[in-house]
Design a protein around this motif. Structure first.
Motif, PDB file in Angstrom:
ATOM      1  N   VAL A 216      -3.402   0.783   5.127  1.00 48.99           N
ATOM      2  CA  VAL A 216      -3.697   1.551   3.906  1.00 48.99           C
ATOM      3  C   VAL A 216      -3.654   3.054   4.201  1.00 48.99           C
ATOM      4  N   VAL A 217      -4.248   3.445   5.318  1.00 50.09           N
ATOM      5  CA  VAL A 217      -4.304   4.873   5.665  1.00 50.09           C
ATOM      6  C   VAL A 217      -2.892   5.443   5.831  1.00 50.09           C
ATOM      7  N   GLU A 218      -2.021   4.668   6.415  1.00 50.00           N
ATOM      8  CA  GLU A 218      -0.641   5.133   6.604  1.00 50.00           C
ATOM      9  C   GLU A 218       0.002   5.475   5.256  1.00 50.00           C
ATOM     10  N   VAL A 219      -0.219   4.628   4.270  1.00 51.13           N
ATOM     11  CA  VAL A 219       0.357   4.907   2.943  1.00 51.13           C
ATOM     12  C   VAL A 219      -0.301   6.138   2.320  1.00 51.13           C
ATOM     13  N   LEU A 220      -1.610   6.247   2.493  1.00 52.77           N
ATOM     14  CA  LEU A 220      -2.318   7.403   1.903  1.00 52.77           C
ATOM     15  C   LEU A 220      -1.809   8.725   2.472  1.00 52.77           C
ATOM     16  N   LYS A 221      -1.310   8.689   3.695  1.00 57.79           N
ATOM     17  CA  LYS A 221      -0.793   9.918   4.323  1.00 57.79           C
ATOM     18  C   LYS A 221       0.652  10.207   3.916  1.00 57.79           C
ATOM     19  N   GLY A 222       1.287   9.261   3.239  1.00 55.66           N
ATOM     20  CA  GLY A 222       2.705   9.407   2.911  1.00 55.66           C
ATOM     21  C   GLY A 222       2.937  10.002   1.527  1.00 55.66           C
ATOM     22  N   ASP A 223       4.156   9.872   1.025  1.00 57.71           N
ATOM     23  CA  ASP A 223       4.548  10.509  -0.232  1.00 57.71           C
ATOM     24  C   ASP A 223       4.265   9.667  -1.463  1.00 57.71           C
ATOM     25  N   TRP A 224       4.237   8.355  -1.301  1.00 61.09           N
ATOM     26  CA  TRP A 224       4.187   7.466  -2.465  1.00 61.09           C
ATOM     27  C   TRP A 224       2.860   6.717  -2.506  1.00 61.09           C
ATOM     28  N   LEU A 225       2.015   7.080  -3.454  1.00 61.22           N
ATOM     29  CA  LEU A 225       0.784   6.294  -3.620  1.00 61.22           C
ATOM     30  C   LEU A 225       1.027   5.123  -4.563  1.00 61.22           C
ATOM     31  N   THR A 226       1.990   5.313  -5.468  1.00 57.07           N
ATOM     32  CA  THR A 226       2.332   4.215  -6.386  1.00 57.07           C
ATOM     33  C   THR A 226       3.820   4.297  -6.696  1.00 57.07           C
ATOM     34  N   GLN A 227       4.389   3.160  -7.118  1.00 59.15           N
ATOM     35  CA  GLN A 227       5.818   3.060  -7.455  1.00 59.15           C
ATOM     36  C   GLN A 227       6.733   3.419  -6.279  1.00 59.15           C
ATOM     37  N   GLY A 228       6.237   3.190  -5.079  1.00 64.32           N
ATOM     38  CA  GLY A 228       7.031   3.452  -3.883  1.00 64.32           C
ATOM     39  C   GLY A 228       7.480   2.151  -3.206  1.00 64.32           C
ATOM     40  N   PRO A 229       7.876   2.227  -1.941  1.00 57.94           N
ATOM     41  CA  PRO A 229       8.503   1.076  -1.270  1.00 57.94           C
ATOM     42  C   PRO A 229       7.551  -0.075  -0.915  1.00 57.94           C
ATOM     43  N   TYR A 230       6.253   0.197  -0.867  1.00 54.98           N
ATOM     44  CA  TYR A 230       5.342  -0.871  -0.414  1.00 54.98           C
ATOM     45  C   TYR A 230       5.149  -1.960  -1.464  1.00 54.98           C
ATOM     46  N   VAL A 231       5.389  -1.612  -2.719  1.00 52.67           N
ATOM     47  CA  VAL A 231       5.284  -2.634  -3.770  1.00 52.67           C
ATOM     48  C   VAL A 231       6.400  -3.662  -3.554  1.00 52.67           C
ATOM     49  N   LYS A 232       7.616  -3.150  -3.378  1.00 48.70           N
ATOM     50  CA  LYS A 232       8.767  -4.037  -3.164  1.00 48.70           C
ATOM     51  C   LYS A 232       8.576  -4.854  -1.874  1.00 48.70           C
ATOM     52  N   LYS A 233       8.042  -4.207  -0.853  1.00 51.74           N
ATOM     53  CA  LYS A 233       7.833  -4.907   0.435  1.00 51.74           C
ATOM     54  C   LYS A 233       6.845  -6.069   0.236  1.00 51.74           C
ATOM     55  N   PHE A 234       5.752  -5.821  -0.480  1.00 48.54           N
ATOM     56  CA  PHE A 234       4.759  -6.878  -0.720  1.00 48.54           C
ATOM     57  C   PHE A 234       5.393  -8.007  -1.539  1.00 48.54           C
ATOM     58  N   GLU A 235       6.183  -7.624  -2.538  1.00 50.11           N
ATOM     59  CA  GLU A 235       6.855  -8.650  -3.357  1.00 50.11           C
ATOM     60  C   GLU A 235       7.790  -9.487  -2.490  1.00 50.11           C
ATOM     61  N   ASP A 236       8.520  -8.830  -1.599  1.00 52.78           N
ATOM     62  CA  ASP A 236       9.440  -9.569  -0.716  1.00 52.78           C
ATOM     63  C   ASP A 236       8.649 -10.493   0.220  1.00 52.78           C
ATOM     64  N   ASP A 237       7.523  -9.992   0.726  1.00 50.05           N
ATOM     65  CA  ASP A 237       6.699 -10.812   1.631  1.00 50.05           C
ATOM     66  C   ASP A 237       6.168 -12.060   0.908  1.00 50.05           C
ATOM     67  N   LEU A 238       5.714 -11.853  -0.331  1.00 46.48           N
ATOM     68  CA  LEU A 238       5.200 -12.994  -1.112  1.00 46.48           C
ATOM     69  C   LEU A 238       6.326 -13.984  -1.413  1.00 46.48           C
TER      70      LEU A 238
END
Ligand SMILES: Cc1ncc(COP(=O)(O)O)c(C=O)c1O
Length: 411
Positions: A30-52
């Motif tokens: 979580v901290v890694e994402v908070l330090k990055g550019d995208w808090l929402t609508q970024g690549p981690y949503v797609k990654k989680f969807e792909d993982d599921l």
């Protein structure tokens, strides 16, 4: 006197029926994402969807803000509306039935199977035939894998094909459950599946949910509706792409262009939640195994005791044990259920009941002519049911303490 474990010089340990397991790598993710550019609508949503998608063998996944939002989107995407009758179980969380109301359709209920506590498929067919005799067809069934035990999905699929209704798996309790060794059973049998990642569930994103399906069209609708009904690419033919000072071919709208095709919502989930989700998902098998170990321990301790009825697991199924629904026959005991809850609370054990049957809620009684006594198996189950603590963080001495207190107080 049995004392709460690990209490020497510490605050007494307290228990609830469910609790999340958050480890250092979850926090780091979580901290890694908070330090990055995208808090929402970024690549981690797609990654989680792909993982599921990979974990549960579903072609399409839409991560959403919570499980209730997921059910609402499913109701919209399946086109439910006025004049549609949708059946569900009374032993579920309100959201499984409320999603039917959100779109103006009519809910009705089918009693539970007394052994598995999931929708009784014989009674379901009887109910379908009663409607048919009145010249009405049911539009859909929302079946719930209550506590983590899969419904009889083979039979449900058969009935859905025979009577031509849509089949929804409200799978919020059953991530990690299996039928015939298949963890992807939910989207194999149902047309569409709903998940929740609330902290009491198997894996968490704080609040969060997902809609899984193998149907491309359905998934496209869910994705559009979860973000205001807006389309930013692949515009349908009837789109009216505006003229600009520097006109572009109709197939290539200007970069800023979007249009609203449907009335949608903001049911999006954030990137930091999805990073947590992906991190948690890696641990799902471990969490489910620990839940099964705890259930086995409880089964051993409460079996051969006339006061208790234990949850049952069908031969071809793996239980995910979101809950451990212990039935206690209070009618044969001195203590009432209310007193039992109070006494357990005094000993730092918080219990819960899953669920007050939905058809007995005032809103449902007042608006749909439902009454106490309509679904007697569900109501008897409710009278007996107590959800006792089950979550991976519980250790051996916790379990010994919990079992001792239950046996001592249930007199
Ligand atoms: C069976 C069931 N369906 C739907 C939901 C709704 O999920 P959420 O709390 O994420 O909105 C829950 C949550 O408790 C649930 O247990």
């Amino acid at each position: 006197m049995t004392s709460t474990p690990n209490t020497q010089n510490q605050k007494p340990k307290t228990y609830s029926y469910g609790k999340q397991t958050i480890e250092q790598d979850d926090i780091d993710a979580v901290v890694e994402v908070l330090k990055g550019d995208w808090l929402t609508q970024g690549p981690y949503v797609k990654k989680f969807e792909d993982d599921l998608s990979q974990k549960f063998n579903a072609k399409y996944v839409s991560a959403v803000s919570n499980g209730t939002a997921g059910l609402h989107l499913i109701a919209l995407a399946l086109g439910w509306g006025k004049d549609d009758i949708i059946l569900t179980t009374p032993i579920t969380f309100l959201a499984s039935a409320n999603c039917i109301l959100y779109v103006g359709a009519t809910p009705d209920f089918v009693d539970i199977n007394p052994i598995t506590y999931t929708i009784d498929t014989n009674k379901l067919e009887e109910k379908i035939l009663v409607y048919k005799a009145k010249g009405q067809n049911i539009k859909a069934v929302v079946a719930v894998d209550f506590a983590g035990h899969p419904c009889d999905w083979k039979k449900l699929r058969q009935l859905a094909d025979k009577y031509n209704f849509q089949l929804v798996n409200d799978n919020c309790h059953a991530l990690g459950a299996e039928i015939d060794g298949n963890i992807g059973y939910a989207s194999k049998y149902a047309d569409v599946v709903n998940m929740s990642f609330h902290p009491v569930k198997h894996i968490t994103t704080g609040e969060g949910g997902a809609v899984l399906t193998n149907n491309f069209e359905l998934d496209s609708k869910v994705k559009i509706l979860r973000t205001h009904g807006m389309v930013k690419e692949n515009f349908p033919n009837e789109s009216r792409i505006p003229n600009t000072q520097h006109p572009t071919p109709k197939t290539q709208p200007p970069m800023w262009y979007y249009e609203m095709q449907e009335l949608g919502y903001n049911y999006r989930i954030t990137d930091f939640q999805c990073a947590l989700g992906s991190s948690q998902l890696k641990k799902l098998d471990r969490f489910i195994n620990r839940r099964n170990e705890i259930a086995e321990y409880y089964n051993k301790q409460f079996s051969n005791d006339e006061r208790f009825i234990l949850p049952y697991v069908q031969e071809n199924a793996k239980h995910a044990y979101h809950l451990y629904p212990l039935q206690i026959k209070f009618e044969n005991l001195q203590i009432t259920k209310t007193e039992f809850f109070e006494k357990m609370k005094q000993h730092n054990i918080g219990l819960q009941v899953h669920y007050i049957p939905v058809h007995t809620q005032p809103y449902y009684k007042n608006n749909f002519g439902l009454n106490d006594g309509d679904f007697p198996i569900a109501e008897e189950f409710y009278n007996n049911e107590v959800s006792i603590p089950i979550y991976p963080l519980l250790e051996e001495d916790d379990l010994i303490y919990i079992v001792n207190m239950i046996k001592k107080i249930a007199k």
